[in-house]
Scaffold this motif. Structure first.
Motif, short mmCIF file in Angstrom:
data_model
loop_
_atom_site.label_atom_id
_atom_site.label_comp_id
_atom_site.label_asym_id
_atom_site.label_seq_id
_atom_site.Cartn_x
_atom_site.Cartn_y
_atom_site.Cartn_z
N PRO A 286 0.82 -1.22 0.00
CA PRO A 286 0.00 0.00 0.00
C PRO A 286 0.85 1.26 0.00
O PRO A 286 2.01 1.25 0.42
N ARG A 287 0.29 2.36 -0.47
CA ARG A 287 1.04 3.61 -0.60
C ARG A 287 1.50 4.15 0.75
O ARG A 287 2.56 4.77 0.83
N TRP A 288 0.72 3.91 1.80
CA TRP A 288 1.07 4.48 3.11
C TRP A 288 2.28 3.79 3.75
O TRP A 288 2.88 4.33 4.68
N ALA A 289 2.68 2.63 3.25
CA ALA A 289 3.75 1.86 3.89
C ALA A 289 5.07 2.63 3.92
O ALA A 289 5.83 2.54 4.89
N ASN A 290 5.36 3.39 2.86
CA ASN A 290 6.63 4.11 2.81
C ASN A 290 6.70 5.26 3.80
O ASN A 290 7.79 5.79 4.06
N LYS A 291 5.59 5.67 4.35
CA LYS A 291 5.56 6.81 5.25
C LYS A 291 5.70 6.40 6.72
O LYS A 291 5.84 7.26 7.58
N LEU A 292 5.65 5.09 7.01
CA LEU A 292 5.64 4.62 8.38
C LEU A 292 6.94 3.89 8.73
O LEU A 292 7.71 3.48 7.85
N GLU A 293 7.15 3.72 9.99
CA GLU A 293 8.33 3.00 10.48
C GLU A 293 8.05 1.50 10.50
O GLU A 293 7.11 1.05 11.16
N ARG A 294 8.82 0.75 9.80
CA ARG A 294 8.63 -0.70 9.78
C ARG A 294 9.16 -1.30 11.08
O ARG A 294 10.29 -1.04 11.50
N THR A 295 8.35 -2.13 11.71
CA THR A 295 8.73 -2.74 12.99
C THR A 295 9.09 -4.21 12.87
O THR A 295 9.68 -4.79 13.79
N THR B 44 3.39 4.24 13.70
CA THR B 44 3.36 5.69 13.54
C THR B 44 2.58 6.27 14.71
O THR B 44 1.66 5.64 15.23
N ALA B 45 2.99 7.47 15.09
CA ALA B 45 2.29 8.16 16.19
C ALA B 45 1.43 9.30 15.67
O ALA B 45 0.83 10.04 16.45
N SER B 46 1.34 9.42 14.35
CA SER B 46 0.65 10.57 13.78
C SER B 46 -0.52 10.23 12.86
O SER B 46 -1.09 11.11 12.25
N MET B 47 -0.87 8.95 12.74
CA MET B 47 -2.00 8.61 11.88
C MET B 47 -2.57 7.24 12.25
O MET B 47 -1.96 6.50 12.99
#
Length: 235
Positions: free
Chosen positions: A212-221, A232-235
């Motif tokens: 998904p497009r949002w994956a690049n914006k988040l921190e992978r755990t 993510t702490a913002s969405m």
């Protein structure tokens, strides 16, 4: 056609029309003054027995004024008692939760989203749900998080909730397992959370065969089974 006269206004009209008549208005005002409200009845009796009462009976204008005062007082009192002032709505409305319902919703998320995953993968999915409950960006209950936007086909938060596939449990052993996992994660305290898999702080995940497009914006755990998790702490 003239507009209808409200009951209270009509009553005043009848009072003033009667006041303009001759001796008949005295009987009308006597009845009005003594019967318009319970508070006025004792006063009416005392006035009639006193010399002031004689003067009032001879003076239609004075008695009319006292009758109107009594009517207004009674009407105001009735309205005040009939329409109580609402209490202000609290800013933080309390949320009453059903333990059984919350655990059931969590178990359904685990079952429909990850029943084919290893235990750690199922726990991670359950943890994502609870992390969202704790987040200010998502609803405050497990059921509301799991079924958020379930009315939007293929656009909800958890795909099983809006894919138009009937939500029927067919693998009862798998669902029982999901219930056990959901209960343990739901009751997990801080010490328990510290022993969880590193993906335990995740807020998002997706299957490894999509991107998904949002994956690049988040921190992978991390990755557990076929699911890749993010934070993510913002969405």
């Amino acid at each position: 056609m003239s507009p209808p006269v409200p009951p209270l206004a009509g009553f005043f009209v009848r009072v003033f029309r009667s006041a303009s008549s001759s001796a008949k208005n005295f009987h009308f005002l006597d009845a009005t003054f003594s019967s318009c409200c319970p508070i006025c009845r004792p006063l009416h009796g005392k006035i009639n027995k006193a010399r002031v009462g004689v003067m009032i009976r001879k003076n239609a204008g004075a008695k009319l004024a006292m009758s109107v005062f009594c009517i207004v007082f009674f009407a105001g009192s009735s309205i005040a008692h009939a329409v109580p002032r609402p209490s202000p709505r609290p800013e933080n409305k309390p949320i009453y939760l059903s333990y059984k319902q919350e655990v059931t919703c969590l178990a359904e998320a685990v079952y429909f989203e990850a029943r084919g995953e290893p235990v750690e993968g199922q726990k991670a999915v359950a943890r994502v749900v609870l992390n969202r409950v704790d987040s200010a960006f998502y609803p405050d209950t497990i059921c509301d998080v799991v079924y958020q936007n379930d009315h939007m086909k293929n656009a909800c938060q958890f795909s099983f909730a809006c894919d138009d596939i009937p939500k029927r449990v067919k693998e009862f052993d798998a669902f029982k397992k999901a219930q056990i996992i959901a209960t343990k994660i739901f009751e997990c305290d801080q010490a328990c959370r510290e022993r969880e898999h590193p993906v335990g702080r995740s807020t998002h995940y997706h299957a490894d065969f999509v991107h998904p497009r949002w994956a690049n914006k988040l921190e992978r755990t991390g990755k557990v089974g076929r699911h890749i998790f993010y934070y993510t702490a913002s969405m």
